[in-house]
Design an enzyme around this catalytic site. Structure first.
Site, PDB file in Angstrom:
ATOM      1  N   ARG A  21      -9.565  18.764 -21.359  1.00  0.00           N
ATOM      2  CA  ARG A  21      -9.185  18.803 -22.778  1.00  0.00           C
ATOM      3  C   ARG A  21     -10.077  19.789 -23.534  1.00  0.00           C
ATOM      4  NH1 ARG A  21      -5.399  15.107 -24.170  1.00  0.00           N
ATOM      5  NH2 ARG A  21      -5.937  15.231 -26.380  1.00  0.00           N
ATOM      6  N   HIS A  67       0.829  -1.198   0.000  1.00  0.00           N
ATOM      7  CA  HIS A  67       0.000   0.000   0.000  1.00  0.00           C
ATOM      8  C   HIS A  67       0.867   1.252   0.000  1.00  0.00           C
ATOM      9  CE1 HIS A  67      -3.149   2.803   1.113  1.00  0.00           C
ATOM     10  NE2 HIS A  67      -2.307   3.281   2.002  1.00  0.00           N
ATOM     11  N   ASN A  88       7.776  10.673 -33.957  1.00  0.00           N
ATOM     12  CA  ASN A  88       9.048  11.360 -33.732  1.00  0.00           C
ATOM     13  C   ASN A  88      10.153  10.376 -33.361  1.00  0.00           C
ATOM     14  OD1 ASN A  88       7.807  13.738 -34.288  1.00  0.00           O
ATOM     15  ND2 ASN A  88       7.830  14.534 -32.196  1.00  0.00           N
ATOM     16  N   GLY A 130      -5.076  18.414 -25.496  1.00  0.00           N
ATOM     17  CA  GLY A 130      -4.644  18.658 -24.123  1.00  0.00           C
ATOM     18  C   GLY A 130      -4.146  20.087 -23.943  1.00  0.00           C
ATOM     19  N   ASP A 131      -3.610  20.639 -25.009  1.00  0.00           N
ATOM     20  CA  ASP A 131      -3.092  22.006 -24.954  1.00  0.00           C
ATOM     21  C   ASP A 131      -3.046  22.534 -26.375  1.00  0.00           C
ATOM     22  OD1 ASP A 131      -1.027  20.701 -26.208  1.00  0.00           O
ATOM     23  OD2 ASP A 131       0.456  21.078 -24.644  1.00  0.00           O
ATOM     24  N   TYR A 191      -3.943  18.948 -32.322  1.00  0.00           N
ATOM     25  CA  TYR A 191      -4.914  19.701 -33.138  1.00  0.00           C
ATOM     26  C   TYR A 191      -4.592  19.521 -34.624  1.00  0.00           C
ATOM     27  CZ  TYR A 191      -7.095  23.627 -35.505  1.00  0.00           C
ATOM     28  OH  TYR A 191      -7.812  24.395 -36.384  1.00  0.00           O
ATOM     29  N   ARG A 192      -3.334  19.689 -34.971  1.00  0.00           N
ATOM     30  CA  ARG A 192      -2.945  19.548 -36.388  1.00  0.00           C
ATOM     31  C   ARG A 192      -3.139  18.106 -36.846  1.00  0.00           C
ATOM     32  NH1 ARG A 192       2.573  19.752 -39.461  1.00  0.00           N
ATOM     33  NH2 ARG A 192       1.876  20.428 -41.531  1.00  0.00           N
ATOM     34  N   ARG A 193      -3.048  17.171 -35.972  1.00  0.00           N
ATOM     35  CA  ARG A 193      -3.276  15.766 -36.326  1.00  0.00           C
ATOM     36  C   ARG A 193      -4.764  15.448 -36.420  1.00  0.00           C
ATOM     37  NH1 ARG A 193       0.174  14.815 -32.051  1.00  0.00           N
ATOM     38  NH2 ARG A 193      -1.393  13.447 -31.090  1.00  0.00           N
TER      39      ARG A 193
HETATM   40  N1  LIG Z   1       8.107  13.889 -25.012  1.00  0.00           N
HETATM   41  C1  LIG Z   1       7.635  14.451 -26.089  1.00  0.00           C
HETATM   42  C2  LIG Z   1       6.693  15.476 -25.998  1.00  0.00           C
HETATM   43  C3  LIG Z   1       6.228  16.060 -27.137  1.00  0.00           C
HETATM   44  N2  LIG Z   1       6.678  15.648 -28.330  1.00  0.00           N
HETATM   45  C4  LIG Z   1       6.147  16.217 -29.578  1.00  0.00           C
HETATM   46  C5  LIG Z   1       5.127  15.296 -30.158  1.00  0.00           C
HETATM   47  C6  LIG Z   1       3.843  15.857 -29.706  1.00  0.00           C
HETATM   48  O1  LIG Z   1       2.810  15.510 -30.562  1.00  0.00           O
HETATM   49  C7  LIG Z   1       4.132  17.331 -29.725  1.00  0.00           C
HETATM   50  C8  LIG Z   1       3.244  18.132 -28.832  1.00  0.00           C
HETATM   51  O2  LIG Z   1       3.340  17.638 -27.500  1.00  0.00           O
HETATM   52  P1  LIG Z   1       2.060  17.499 -26.592  1.00  0.00           P
HETATM   53  O3  LIG Z   1       2.511  16.999 -25.290  1.00  0.00           O
HETATM   54  O4  LIG Z   1       1.303  18.776 -26.613  1.00  0.00           O
HETATM   55  O5  LIG Z   1       1.250  16.310 -27.275  1.00  0.00           O
HETATM   56  P2  LIG Z   1       0.042  16.349 -28.286  1.00  0.00           P
HETATM   57  O6  LIG Z   1      -0.223  17.707 -28.769  1.00  0.00           O
HETATM   58  O7  LIG Z   1       0.347  15.316 -29.313  1.00  0.00           O
HETATM   59  O8  LIG Z   1      -1.180  15.819 -27.437  1.00  0.00           O
HETATM   60  P3  LIG Z   1      -2.093  16.648 -26.432  1.00  0.00           P
HETATM   61  O9  LIG Z   1      -3.461  16.661 -27.020  1.00  0.00           O
HETATM   62  O10 LIG Z   1      -2.078  15.874 -25.186  1.00  0.00           O
HETATM   63  O11 LIG Z   1      -1.525  18.018 -26.274  1.00  0.00           O
HETATM   64  O12 LIG Z   1       5.488  17.425 -29.312  1.00  0.00           O
HETATM   65  C9  LIG Z   1       7.613  14.633 -28.420  1.00  0.00           C
HETATM   66  O13 LIG Z   1       8.024  14.248 -29.503  1.00  0.00           O
HETATM   67  N3  LIG Z   1       8.068  14.052 -27.281  1.00  0.00           N
HETATM   68 MN   LIG Z   2      -0.453  19.398 -27.555  1.00  0.00          MN
END
Ligand SMILES: Nc1ccn([C@H]2C[C@H](O)[C@@H](COP(=O)(O)OP(=O)(O)OP(=O)(O)O)O2)c(=O)n1
Ligand SMILES: [Mn+2]
Length: 463
Positions: A270, A210, A401, A310-311, A302-304
């Site tokens: 979100r 725990h 990435n 999340g941000d 957003y672009r995806r």
């Molecule tokens: N450790 C990390 C953090 C981020 N990124 C790159 C890929 C992510 O897509 C981008 C943006 O990071 P976010 O944490 O904002 O992730 P997302 O935008 O993809 O998702 P979310 O909707 O949670 O913001 O930066 C990365 O390669 N490795």
């Molecule tokens: Mn993001």
């Protein structure tokens, strides 16, 4: 009914003989008859202690004499000559009893030991304690003692488990949690890791698990606060913090961490895709006013094309390759003036420097027009020559990435958000890579092609 024990030799050796009066006073423990344990085991739960309490009498340096408050003297031989109110008792030598759960009630942490005749358990009196006994107990050297329960985060859960397992008919398990509570409540320190209690009998594996789980859970939670990394999270945990409310009183937090904490729930909420689109249009409009021709787009999820984000990860450049310099401070000011940007988390300006490839960054919080709910927003300004790498990196996702980086490595390059660097001969360190100049590509597709990775539209990058 009360009675006085004649402390025979065996009794002293068995338990009280091991301690002087001061030691027992210091421990502030209640000494209970072994009968309490037997009755508790038979009942499958801890029975009220009040009728089993043995009170110590101060007698100078002599071994303590003992008073017993015990209406139910089952298992004890009473002397026939005693008055009903004050019986002289002799403890009959009993065979040593190690009845299962009772065996590990012993605990070593607070200078209290178990004997074969008596088990010491509690250092406080339960609320059910009668006032008629209080006088007697207070007149002796064993005082009522309610220590601060430094581990109430653990004991509160365990107390619930006592009831839950009892209700489920799992009496043994219920009782072992009950015992663990008795032991833990007395700890004069806050338990922070399972190593501190690993040698304690009576505190089972379940507690150790725990505590371990609690540590992992707490550090994970703290790490979710913007600006708190694993090392800080661990430090805060070790300082005794267990939840976000407690962190609010922590004066070592930076201003940014405080903001992260204050808007913790907001930031976790979100943002719908269409709201990001509206905010992107707003930001683009303000950008155009500050610097005509500036390129601003929101990357990340957003672009995806994700339904929620999340941000917001804004990527900014200017096609002329130089006007981006000095843009961000003016831009941030305008976005604050219209009450879009609300709080700063980090502001870093390097676009006028040769080093660090001239990147300006603002991390902060913003609100959708007319609302107070805070969203995380990043504004990143890069020189045009890095734009292709920047777009790939900040669009993601992180899986893509990683794959691109591994592919680049396999071909003798290092890929990051600021370029694709050929390996420098004779050096395999990152520094070696960085020392070389980046290859130049105008578009994301050129980078994909160069690496031999099949082209993916942004919405195809949700790997
Ligand atoms: N450790 C990390 C953090 C981020 N990124 C790159 C890929 C992510 O897509 C981008 C943006 O990071 P976010 O944490 O904002 O992730 P997302 O935008 O993809 O998702 P979310 O909707 O949670 O913001 O930066 C990365 O390669 N490795
Ligand atoms: Mn993001």
């Amino acid at each position: 009914m009360e009675a006085e024990i004649e402390t025979n030799g065996r009794y002293r050796k068995g338990f009280l003989g091991k301690f002087d009066r001061h030691q027992l006073e210091r421990s502030k423990a209640l000494v209970l008859l072994y009968q309490w344990l037997e009755d508790s085991l038979r009942e499958g739960k801890g029975v009220p202690e009040r009728t089993y309490i043995i009170a110590m009498k101060s007698t100078g340096m002599e071994p303590p004499s003992v008073e017993i408050h015990h209406d139910n003297i089952n298992g004890l031989q009473s002397d026939k000559n005693n008055s009903p109110l004050k019986k002289q008792l002799k403890l009959s030598p009993k065979p040593s009893r190690n009845s299962g759960a009772g065996h590990d009630v012993e605990q070593r942490s607070s200078s209290i030991a178990s004997g074969s005749d008596l088990q010491t358990l509690r250092s406080y009196c339960p609320p059910s304690l009668d006032t008629k006994n209080e006088t007697v107990i207070n007149s002796s050297s064993t005082s009522l003692y309610s220590p601060p329960d430094l581990n109430d985060n653990v004991t509160e859960i365990f107390k619930r488990l006592v009831d839950i397992y009892r209700a489920l008919g799992e009496d043994r398990r219920s009782f072992s949690y009950y015992k663990a509570v008795q032991v833990i409540e007395k700890f004069p320190f806050k338990i922070e890791n399972s190593d501190q209690i690993k040698d304690l009998p009576g505190v089972g594996k379940s507690l150790k698990d725990h505590i371990h789980n609690e540590k992992v859970r707490t550090i994970t939670l703290f790490g979710e606060v913007w600006g708190i990394g694993p090392a800080t999270a661990l430090r805060l945990y070790e300082k005794g913090h267990r939840n976000l409310d407690e962190l609010k009183n922590e004066d070592t937090l930076t201003q940014a961490q405080r903001i992260g904490l204050k808007f913790f729930d907001d930031i976790k909420t979100r943002i719908p895709h269409h709201e990001v689109r509206e905010m992107e249009q707003l930001v683009q409009k303000v950008g155009e006013q500050v610097l005509p021709g500036v390129d601003i787009l929101c990357g990340g999820s957003y672009r995806r094309g994700k339904e929620t984000c999340g941000d917001m990860d804004f990527i900014i450049t200017h096609p002329d390759g130089r006007s981006h310099i000095g843009f961000l401070p003016k831009f941030v000011k305008c976005l604050k003036d219209i009450n879009f940007l609300r709080e700063d988390l980090m502001f870093s300006l390097h676009s006028d420097e040769v080093t660090d490839s001239g990147v300006d960054t603002f991390f902060g919080l913003c609100t959708f027009p007319g609302r107070e709910l805070r969203h995380r927003i990043d504004l990143k300004v890069y020189p045009r020559e890095l734009y292709s790498f920047v777009l790939i990196h900040w669009t993601g996702n992180d899986v893509l990435n990683r794959r691109l980086r591994i592919l680049a490595d396999s071909k003798g390059y290092r890929l990051d958000d600021k370029g694709l660097f050929p390996a420098v001969k004779g050096s395999s360190s990152n520094k070696g890579f960085k020392a070389s100049a980046s290859l130049k590509f105008q578009t994301e597709k050129e980078v994909f092609d160069f690496l031999g990775f099949p082209w993916l539209e942004p919405h195809e990058r949700n790997l």
